[in-house]
Design a protein around this motif. Structure first.
Motif, PDB file in Angstrom:
ATOM      1  N   GLU A   1       0.834  -1.218   0.000  1.00  0.00           N
ATOM      2  CA  GLU A   1       0.000   0.000   0.000  1.00  0.00           C
ATOM      3  C   GLU A   1       0.866   1.264   0.000  1.00  0.00           C
ATOM      4  O   GLU A   1       0.594   2.223  -0.710  1.00  0.00           O
ATOM      5  CB  GLU A   1      -0.922   0.009   1.223  1.00  0.00           C
ATOM      6  N   TRP A   2       1.902   1.226   0.818  1.00  0.00           N
ATOM      7  CA  TRP A   2       2.791   2.401   0.908  1.00  0.00           C
ATOM      8  C   TRP A   2       3.481   2.663  -0.423  1.00  0.00           C
ATOM      9  O   TRP A   2       3.653   3.802  -0.826  1.00  0.00           O
ATOM     10  CB  TRP A   2       3.829   2.205   2.002  1.00  0.00           C
ATOM     11  N   LYS A   3       3.892   1.557  -1.056  1.00  0.00           N
ATOM     12  CA  LYS A   3       4.593   1.734  -2.327  1.00  0.00           C
ATOM     13  C   LYS A   3       3.676   2.399  -3.343  1.00  0.00           C
ATOM     14  O   LYS A   3       4.103   3.307  -4.075  1.00  0.00           O
ATOM     15  CB  LYS A   3       5.066   0.365  -2.842  1.00  0.00           C
ATOM     16  N   GLU A   4       2.438   1.956  -3.369  1.00  0.00           N
ATOM     17  CA  GLU A   4       1.463   2.570  -4.268  1.00  0.00           C
ATOM     18  C   GLU A   4       1.293   4.053  -3.936  1.00  0.00           C
ATOM     19  O   GLU A   4       1.289   4.913  -4.806  1.00  0.00           O
ATOM     20  CB  GLU A   4       0.095   1.855  -4.152  1.00  0.00           C
ATOM     21  N   MET A   5       1.167   4.288  -2.608  1.00  0.00           N
ATOM     22  CA  MET A   5       1.000   5.679  -2.148  1.00  0.00           C
ATOM     23  C   MET A   5       2.219   6.511  -2.536  1.00  0.00           C
ATOM     24  O   MET A   5       2.106   7.632  -3.040  1.00  0.00           O
ATOM     25  CB  MET A   5       0.851   5.688  -0.614  1.00  0.00           C
ATOM     26  N   GLY A   6       3.412   5.901  -2.343  1.00  0.00           N
ATOM     27  CA  GLY A   6       4.661   6.591  -2.660  1.00  0.00           C
ATOM     28  C   GLY A   6       4.751   6.947  -4.135  1.00  0.00           C
ATOM     29  O   GLY A   6       5.123   8.062  -4.499  1.00  0.00           O
ATOM     30  N   LYS A   7       4.350   5.995  -4.977  1.00  0.00           N
ATOM     31  CA  LYS A   7       4.397   6.252  -6.427  1.00  0.00           C
ATOM     32  C   LYS A   7       3.487   7.420  -6.784  1.00  0.00           C
ATOM     33  O   LYS A   7       3.855   8.294  -7.577  1.00  0.00           O
ATOM     34  CB  LYS A   7       3.954   4.992  -7.196  1.00  0.00           C
ATOM     35  N   GLN A   8       2.295   7.397  -6.196  1.00  0.00           N
ATOM     36  CA  GLN A   8       1.346   8.490  -6.468  1.00  0.00           C
ATOM     37  C   GLN A   8       1.900   9.829  -5.993  1.00  0.00           C
ATOM     38  O   GLN A   8       1.823  10.837  -6.693  1.00  0.00           O
ATOM     39  CB  GLN A   8       0.019   8.219  -5.764  1.00  0.00           C
ATOM     40  N   LEU A   9       2.493   9.777  -4.790  1.00  0.00           N
ATOM     41  CA  LEU A   9       3.034  11.031  -4.229  1.00  0.00           C
ATOM     42  C   LEU A   9       4.184  11.553  -5.084  1.00  0.00           C
ATOM     43  O   LEU A   9       4.294  12.753  -5.320  1.00  0.00           O
ATOM     44  CB  LEU A   9       3.512  10.821  -2.790  1.00  0.00           C
ATOM     45  N   LEU A  10       5.010  10.618  -5.557  1.00  0.00           N
ATOM     46  CA  LEU A  10       6.163  11.037  -6.362  1.00  0.00           C
ATOM     47  C   LEU A  10       5.729  11.633  -7.693  1.00  0.00           C
ATOM     48  O   LEU A  10       6.350  12.564  -8.190  1.00  0.00           O
ATOM     49  CB  LEU A  10       7.117   9.869  -6.608  1.00  0.00           C
ATOM     50  N   THR A  11       4.663  11.083  -8.244  1.00  0.00           N
ATOM     51  CA  THR A  11       4.222  11.626  -9.544  1.00  0.00           C
ATOM     52  C   THR A  11       3.416  12.917  -9.350  1.00  0.00           C
ATOM     53  O   THR A  11       3.481  13.820 -10.176  1.00  0.00           O
ATOM     54  CB  THR A  11       3.370  10.615 -10.324  1.00  0.00           C
TER      55      THR A  11
ATOM     56  N   VAL B   1       8.371  17.927  -7.452  1.00  0.00           N
ATOM     57  CA  VAL B   1       9.426  18.755  -6.861  1.00  0.00           C
ATOM     58  C   VAL B   1       9.119  19.089  -5.412  1.00  0.00           C
ATOM     59  O   VAL B   1       9.624  20.048  -4.872  1.00  0.00           O
ATOM     60  CB  VAL B   1       9.641  20.067  -7.651  1.00  0.00           C
ATOM     61  N   SER B   2       8.256  18.271  -4.806  1.00  0.00           N
ATOM     62  CA  SER B   2       7.875  18.590  -3.426  1.00  0.00           C
ATOM     63  C   SER B   2       9.082  18.497  -2.494  1.00  0.00           C
ATOM     64  O   SER B   2       9.828  17.537  -2.513  1.00  0.00           O
ATOM     65  CB  SER B   2       6.820  17.612  -2.958  1.00  0.00           C
ATOM     66  N   ARG B   3       9.254  19.506  -1.707  1.00  0.00           N
ATOM     67  CA  ARG B   3      10.357  19.469  -0.746  1.00  0.00           C
ATOM     68  C   ARG B   3       9.871  19.927   0.619  1.00  0.00           C
ATOM     69  O   ARG B   3      10.531  20.672   1.317  1.00  0.00           O
ATOM     70  CB  ARG B   3      11.489  20.359  -1.212  1.00  0.00           C
ATOM     71  N   GLY B   4       8.675  19.538   0.957  1.00  0.00           N
ATOM     72  CA  GLY B   4       8.169  19.906   2.264  1.00  0.00           C
ATOM     73  C   GLY B   4       7.016  20.862   2.162  1.00  0.00           C
ATOM     74  O   GLY B   4       6.511  21.134   1.080  1.00  0.00           O
TER      75      GLY B   4
ATOM     76  N   VAL C   1      12.652  10.524   0.065  1.00  0.00           N
ATOM     77  CA  VAL C   1      12.889   9.705  -1.132  1.00  0.00           C
ATOM     78  C   VAL C   1      13.529  10.580  -2.212  1.00  0.00           C
ATOM     79  O   VAL C   1      14.506  10.173  -2.844  1.00  0.00           O
ATOM     80  CB  VAL C   1      11.566   9.064  -1.633  1.00  0.00           C
ATOM     81  N   PHE C   2      13.008  11.800  -2.368  1.00  0.00           N
ATOM     82  CA  PHE C   2      13.601  12.730  -3.351  1.00  0.00           C
ATOM     83  C   PHE C   2      15.063  12.987  -3.003  1.00  0.00           C
ATOM     84  O   PHE C   2      15.936  12.978  -3.849  1.00  0.00           O
ATOM     85  CB  PHE C   2      12.868  14.073  -3.313  1.00  0.00           C
ATOM     86  N   LYS C   3      15.247  13.216  -1.722  1.00  0.00           N
ATOM     87  CA  LYS C   3      16.582  13.596  -1.255  1.00  0.00           C
ATOM     88  C   LYS C   3      17.601  12.492  -1.552  1.00  0.00           C
ATOM     89  O   LYS C   3      18.662  12.754  -2.117  1.00  0.00           O
ATOM     90  CB  LYS C   3      16.504  13.851   0.252  1.00  0.00           C
ATOM     91  N   LEU C   4      17.248  11.249  -1.151  1.00  0.00           N
ATOM     92  CA  LEU C   4      18.227  10.174  -1.309  1.00  0.00           C
ATOM     93  C   LEU C   4      18.293   9.661  -2.747  1.00  0.00           C
ATOM     94  O   LEU C   4      19.307   9.096  -3.148  1.00  0.00           O
ATOM     95  CB  LEU C   4      17.951   9.041  -0.321  1.00  0.00           C
ATOM     96  N   MET C   5      17.208   9.886  -3.497  1.00  0.00           N
ATOM     97  CA  MET C   5      17.266   9.498  -4.913  1.00  0.00           C
ATOM     98  C   MET C   5      18.282  10.362  -5.647  1.00  0.00           C
ATOM     99  O   MET C   5      18.997   9.906  -6.521  1.00  0.00           O
ATOM    100  CB  MET C   5      15.891   9.653  -5.560  1.00  0.00           C
TER     101      MET C   5
END
Lengths: 271, 238
Positions: A63-73, A77-80, B61-65
């Protein structure tokens, strides 16, 4: 003993969840110590729980991986929280706080500056036509001399009897007495006398007395009376005090009740 | 009246705000609240907290990638998920008590997981020390001149890891041996869902039926584990 029964299954579950009461726990542990069959059953149930936990971890990971993929896409450029690096964010936070703080920050209390600006001392030049030792003119002359020498208390003593009797020079005497009170740092009395003089018909003193009344309130730290006076003046734009009232109102937020300038500091400013 | 505060009080409050914004009091409060929720014994709440932590720190993840370009996004996400799991275990085992910030601690675990992933990846490709950022580092590759005691230590750790791996495989196998419905019911119970909810979710009559099903599935799982353990001991005996 049938350890695979529902009752035992739930009992072992309670034991592993540390939900047994003290008495039940004591009995169960005693049984566990002596019964290898129960020991095996507890061990197996523990492993079964670990298996479910492992399964839970795998489910979570998926589930987290799916969530992570969605968040990354969705946030490439999210940095906080503010889309910035931590260091930049800190700088931005500091700047933001500075902006919040700056307009509220009063400059140093300007009581003294304002008092100095509007202070006007009494005319203490020697009189040419003093008549006799007991005449009002001669008493005022003597008080002026004392004032010039900085002996304000003595000047007050000289002038006080004169202000208590009706005589032609009473306004001048009161005006000088008020100045003597001001110089002796008796601002309350000074303000009250200046207020009396300001309503007198003699324009030579009344106009200056109004200003001095305000300065006395200011010097005494009585900002509420000062505000009251200013409000009163502001109601009549034609009055001579209107400009002063506007000026004081403009500086009002720079005045502080606890910052009381000494009379000598104000008086010294007069050339 | 507008004034009328001494400027020093403004300066003081300004620095207090700066100070607190710098050390992040809200972060500390939130960390303690999160820890409290994790240790509350409520598995549902715990799950929510870890989902929140995962989402909240995804920037790592961004940081370490960008720091380790050798890692693919998938590998980095795997390492990140494992880091969250490792953090969960450490909190539940009482190894993390909130002395440092959760984010700092989590980042450290995640970084180690990434290094492990890199080590695994590079050891498959080459057996020589890797060069990262122009500096030769023995950390990511297998050096030939490692001291003997270090090697023994390494062997011990590997043996232990292998045992754990075997146990994991056995338990995974056991879980695969039960039906999908059983897995989900046991999981729901493990997550602390109330019996009434489980009954609704799996269309069971009532709480009593849920207890019955949980027992049935649990019993089946135990039997499979017993069987698998017997097989392992038989293999080891041979």
């Amino acid at each position: 003993m049938n350890y695979s029964s529902k009752a035992y299954f739930e009992k072992i579950d309670r034991y592993l969840n540390q939900q047994m009461g003290a008495e039940e726990l004591e009995v169960f542990e005693a049984q566990l110590k002596s019964d290898p069959g129960l020991q095996e059953e507890v061990h197996l149930q523990q492993l079964a729980r670990q298996a479910v936990q492992l399964y839970q971890d795998q489910v979570d990971l998926r589930e987290w991986k799916e969530m992570g993929k969605q968040l990354l896409t969705s946030q490439p450029v999210s940095r906080g929280a503010f889309g910035m690096k931590a260091s930049l964010r800190l700088v931005a936070e500091l700047a933001f706080l500075l902006i919040l703080w700056w307009p509220q920050q009063p400059q140093s209390c300007q009581n003294l500056q304002l008092a100095q600006k509007y202070y006007s001392g009494p005319d203490t030049a020697p009189l040419k036509n003093a008549q006799g030792p007991a005449s009002p003119e001669s008493v005022i002359e003597a008080a002026r001399k004392l004032f010039r020498k900085g002996r304000y208390e003595d000047a007050i003593k000289q002038l006080l009897p004169l202000t208590q009797q009706q005589q032609p020079k009473i306004t001048e005497a009161k005006y000088l007495l008020a100045h003597a009170y001001f110089a002796a740092e008796k601002y309350g009395q000074a303000a009250s006398l200046f207020a009396q003089v300001s309503t007198a018909k003699d324009l030579r003193f009344s106009a200056k007395a109004s200003n001095m009344q305000a300065i006395s309130y200011l010097a005494g730290g009585d900002l509420s009376s000062l505000q009251e006076l200013v409000n009163q003046w502001l109601q009549s734009p034609a009055s001579p005090e209107y400009q002063l009232a506007k000026d004081i109102e403009k500086h009002l937020f720079l005045l502080c009740p606890e910052s009381v300038p000494s009379a000598s500091a104000i008086i010294k400013s007069v050339p | 009246m507008h004034c009328l505060r001494d400027s020093s009080s403004y300066i003081n409050s300004f620095f207090v705000i700066i100070f607190f914004s710098y050390i992040g009091p809200f972060q500390i409060v939130r960390d303690s609240k999160l820890l409290e929720d994790i240790l509350s014994g409520n598995p549902l709440l715990r799950r929510k907290v870890f989902n929140f932590l995962y989402e909240h720190h995804i920037r790592f993840v961004f940081k370490l990638m960008s720091k380790y370009p050798i890692l693919e996004q998938e590998e980095c996400l795997d390492a990140y998920g494992e880091a969250i799991l490792a953090f969960k275990r450490q909190v539940l085992e009482g190894k993390f008590r909130g002395k440092s910030k959760i984010s700092t601690y989590l980042f450290r675990i995640f970084k180690n997981k990434c290094i492990d992933a890199i080590r695994k990846k590079t050891s498959k490709i080459e057996k020589e020390p890797m060069i990262i950022g122009g500096e030769e580092s023995g950390l990511y590759g297998i050096a030939d001149d490692e001291p003997e005691d270090k090697l023994e230590q390494q062997e011990e750790i590997e043996a232990r890891n292998q045992q754990l791996q075997q146990k994991r495989q056995l338990l995974e196998q056991a879980m695969e041996g039960i039906s999908e419905k059983c897995r989900k019911i046991l999981l729901a119970k493990y997550q602390g869902q109330p019996y009434v909810e489980i009954a609704q979710q799996f269309q069971l009559k009532n709480s009593q039926s849920v207890r019955q099903t949980v027992h049935k599935c649990g019993k089946k799982l135990k039997e499979i584990i017993r069987m698998l353990l017997a097989e392992v001991s038989k293999r080891e005996g041979q």
